[in-house]
Design a protein around this motif. Structure first.
Motif, PDB file in Angstrom:
ATOM      1  N   LEU A 212       0.859  -1.179   0.000  1.00 25.06           N
ATOM      2  CA  LEU A 212       0.000   0.000   0.000  1.00 25.06           C
ATOM      3  C   LEU A 212       0.894   1.227   0.000  1.00 25.06           C
ATOM      4  N   ASP A 213       0.695   2.099  -0.989  1.00 24.96           N
ATOM      5  CA  ASP A 213       1.546   3.292  -1.114  1.00 24.96           C
ATOM      6  C   ASP A 213       3.023   2.922  -1.152  1.00 24.96           C
ATOM      7  N   GLY A 214       3.337   1.768  -1.739  1.00 23.98           N
ATOM      8  CA  GLY A 214       4.716   1.324  -1.845  1.00 23.98           C
ATOM      9  C   GLY A 214       5.301   0.754  -0.569  1.00 23.98           C
ATOM     10  N   ILE A 215       4.488   0.618   0.469  1.00 20.56           N
ATOM     11  CA  ILE A 215       4.941   0.094   1.765  1.00 20.56           C
ATOM     12  C   ILE A 215       4.401  -1.330   1.921  1.00 20.56           C
ATOM     13  N   PRO A 216       5.216  -2.269   2.420  1.00 22.24           N
ATOM     14  CA  PRO A 216       4.692  -3.624   2.655  1.00 22.24           C
ATOM     15  C   PRO A 216       3.396  -3.582   3.450  1.00 22.24           C
ATOM     16  N   ALA A 217       2.370  -4.247   2.936  1.00 19.07           N
ATOM     17  CA  ALA A 217       1.025  -4.127   3.495  1.00 19.07           C
ATOM     18  C   ALA A 217       0.959  -4.603   4.940  1.00 19.07           C
ATOM     19  N   LEU A 218       1.612  -5.719   5.249  1.00 15.96           N
ATOM     20  CA  LEU A 218       1.549  -6.237   6.607  1.00 15.96           C
ATOM     21  C   LEU A 218       2.210  -5.286   7.595  1.00 15.96           C
ATOM     22  N   ASP A 265       5.504 -10.252   3.884  1.00 19.05           N
ATOM     23  CA  ASP A 265       4.894  -9.060   4.485  1.00 19.05           C
ATOM     24  C   ASP A 265       3.582  -8.703   3.805  1.00 19.05           C
ATOM     25  N   ALA A 266       2.745  -9.725   3.590  1.00 21.53           N
ATOM     26  CA  ALA A 266       1.512  -9.539   2.834  1.00 21.53           C
ATOM     27  C   ALA A 266       0.294  -9.912   3.672  1.00 21.53           C
ATOM     28  N   LEU A 267      -0.857  -9.431   3.232  1.00 22.24           N
ATOM     29  CA  LEU A 267      -2.141  -9.743   3.837  1.00 22.24           C
ATOM     30  C   LEU A 267      -2.957 -10.585   2.869  1.00 22.24           C
ATOM     31  N   ILE A 268      -3.565 -11.651   3.368  1.00 23.05           N
ATOM     32  CA  ILE A 268      -4.429 -12.500   2.550  1.00 23.05           C
ATOM     33  C   ILE A 268      -5.867 -12.113   2.864  1.00 23.05           C
ATOM     34  N   LEU A 269      -6.548 -11.592   1.853  1.00 22.46           N
ATOM     35  CA  LEU A 269      -7.908 -11.105   2.031  1.00 22.46           C
ATOM     36  C   LEU A 269      -8.918 -12.152   1.576  1.00 22.46           C
ATOM     37  N   ALA A 270     -10.171 -11.971   1.969  1.00 22.38           N
ATOM     38  CA  ALA A 270     -11.210 -12.936   1.607  1.00 22.38           C
ATOM     39  C   ALA A 270     -11.629 -12.803   0.151  1.00 22.38           C
ATOM     40  N   GLY A 271     -11.397 -11.656  -0.462  1.00 24.89           N
ATOM     41  CA  GLY A 271     -11.777 -11.435  -1.858  1.00 24.89           C
ATOM     42  C   GLY A 271     -10.745 -10.613  -2.584  1.00 24.89           C
ATOM     43  N   ASP A 272     -10.935 -10.481  -3.879  1.00 17.93           N
ATOM     44  CA  ASP A 272      -9.965  -9.799  -4.733  1.00 17.93           C
ATOM     45  C   ASP A 272      -9.837  -8.314  -4.421  1.00 17.93           C
ATOM     46  N   ILE A 273      -8.630  -7.803  -4.612  1.00 23.97           N
ATOM     47  CA  ILE A 273      -8.388  -6.367  -4.715  1.00 23.97           C
ATOM     48  C   ILE A 273      -7.520  -6.161  -5.946  1.00 23.97           C
ATOM     49  N   VAL A 274      -7.522  -4.939  -6.476  1.00 30.10           N
ATOM     50  CA  VAL A 274      -6.891  -4.665  -7.761  1.00 30.10           C
ATOM     51  C   VAL A 274      -5.862  -3.557  -7.581  1.00 30.10           C
ATOM     52  N   GLU A 275      -4.718  -3.730  -8.221  1.00 33.67           N
ATOM     53  CA  GLU A 275      -3.697  -2.677  -8.187  1.00 33.67           C
ATOM     54  C   GLU A 275      -4.276  -1.372  -8.740  1.00 33.67           C
TER      55      GLU A 275
END
Length: 385
Positions: A212-218, A265-275
């Motif tokens: 997110l914003d170039g920062i590792p999401a986790l 350093d990632a988050l696994i979400l229940a549904g899709d997200i798009v860049e």
């Protein structure tokens, strides 16, 4: 349509469970605590019945206007106006197979008389958005899709789905409803509030959020959560993401965290997200969530004709609410089911479960989406001829 509903308060009450599932019916739907699928005696009862039966494990059970734990709720349906249903199941071996599994689940159900599809699927290692897209690629646009992802009391270890004598942690089951007399009405709403700045998705793949914003999401997410980060992924249920539109307005879609990838350093979400999409963190109070449940129920109620008779045992409201809502509301969790019940016809039967993802249209004429942190309602009625 004749509807009967049952609440079995304990896995030790074998006679009550056996009595509920041994009836002659067109369809039996079971939502139950994971212990009912892990206990040899209760599992055998659920898997050795003659009537078509589908179900899943839950993170809490809904019966009428009350919420229970470590119990089972059952809906027994018998059609009267020439309606019918068919059931099909398939396995989802890996998360990346979710789209193809959706296609496989509904392909045998397709016909000109198909009215709607109700789907139950695993709550872990699944891409719920891709599952819906797979089903939608096969079905006519006017066929509604609803259902939910199984839960396991917010433990995020094992969920279960059953279908006609089979049980699996990787099973997806679809029920096709047929007949001009059947009516399905839908409503879904969250009630969460967003906070903090909008963050752009700068790296993502399907339902895995890397940056997110170039920062590792986790890393960024843990910074916001503070001490709550020690309890991930369960604490992620309290702080979902809101998906924003291109002009940074609320879209109505919410994405919750089902898991964390510490290596990437990632988050696994229940549904899709798009860049390129923008996300914002959310939180809620009990009052907010009860208000959201009311909005969903009002939407369903608005679709019921004013001349429709309230003649008892003719309709079932299947509620799928997110476990995150249950955690926020705590001892006040009954308030959202009471709110839903107050807006539906008095004779409506209500059964449901707390899930890891909700499949439902927002309203009658909208497209089915994978929701998180949402109260989703499917009202099944059979109109008198």
């Amino acid at each position: 349509m004749q509807v009967s509903t049952y609440h079995v308060s304990s896995q030790h009450d074998l006679e009550a469970l056996r009595a509920a599932v041994s009836q002659d019916a067109d369809l039996i739907i079971v939502y139950a605590s994971p212990i009912f699928f892990e206990n040899d005696a209760t599992r055998e009862i659920l898997l050795t019945q003659q009537s078509p039966i589908v179900g899943c494990s839950s993170a809490g059970e809904i019966y009428q206007d009350k919420v229970y734990d470590d119990s089972a709720v059952l809906t027994v349906i018998r059609f009267e106006q020439g309606s019918s249903c068919r059931v099909n199941a398939t396995l989802i071996d890996t998360m990346s197979e979710s789209f193809e599994a959706g296609k496989r689940a509904v392909s045998p159900l397709v016909s000109e008389q198909l009215n709607a599809v109700f789907c139950l699927a695993p709550g872990l290692d699944i891409n719920g958005s891709a599952l819906i897209e797979g089903m939608s690629s096969i079905l006519s646009p006017d066929v509604g899709i609803s259902g939910g992802l199984a839960g396991d009391n917010a433990n995020f270890k094992q969920t279960y789905v059953i279908c006609n004598g089979e049980m699996s942690q990787r099973m997806c089951v679809a029920v096709g409803f047929y007949g001009d007399s059947l009516s399905l009405d839908y409503g879904a709403f969250g009630g969460w509030r967003s906070f903090g700045p909008a963050r752009q998705v700068t790296r993502a793949e399907d339902n895995i959020l890397y940056e997110l914003d170039g920062i590792p999401a986790l890393d960024l997410y843990k910074k916001y959560l503070g001490d709550y980060a020690n309890d991930l992924p369960a604490s992620g249920l309290l702080f979902p993401f809101e998906v924003l539109t291109e002009n940074l307005q609320a879209s109505g879609l919410i994405r919750t965290i089902l898991g964390v990838d510490n290596v990437n350093d990632a988050l696994i979400l229940a549904g899709d997200i798009v860049e390129g999409q923008f996300l914002r963190l959310m939180h809620a109070s009990t009052d907010d969530l009860v208000d959201g449940a009311e909005i969903a129920a009002q939407e369903v109620a608005s679709q019921i004709p004013k001349t429709s008779p309230d003649d008892g045992n003719k309709s079932i409201a299947l509620l799928t609410s997110c476990v995150g809502r249950k955690l926020v509301m705590g001892e006040r969790v009954d308030e959202e089911t009471e709110a839903v019940m107050s807006f539906l016809p008095q004779s409506t039967h209500i059964c449901g479960f707390f899930s890891y993802g909700e499949m439902n249209p927002f309203s009658a004429n909208s497209k089915t989406r994978l929701h998180n942190q949402t109260m989703a309602i499917t009202l099944l009625r059979e109109r008198l001829s």
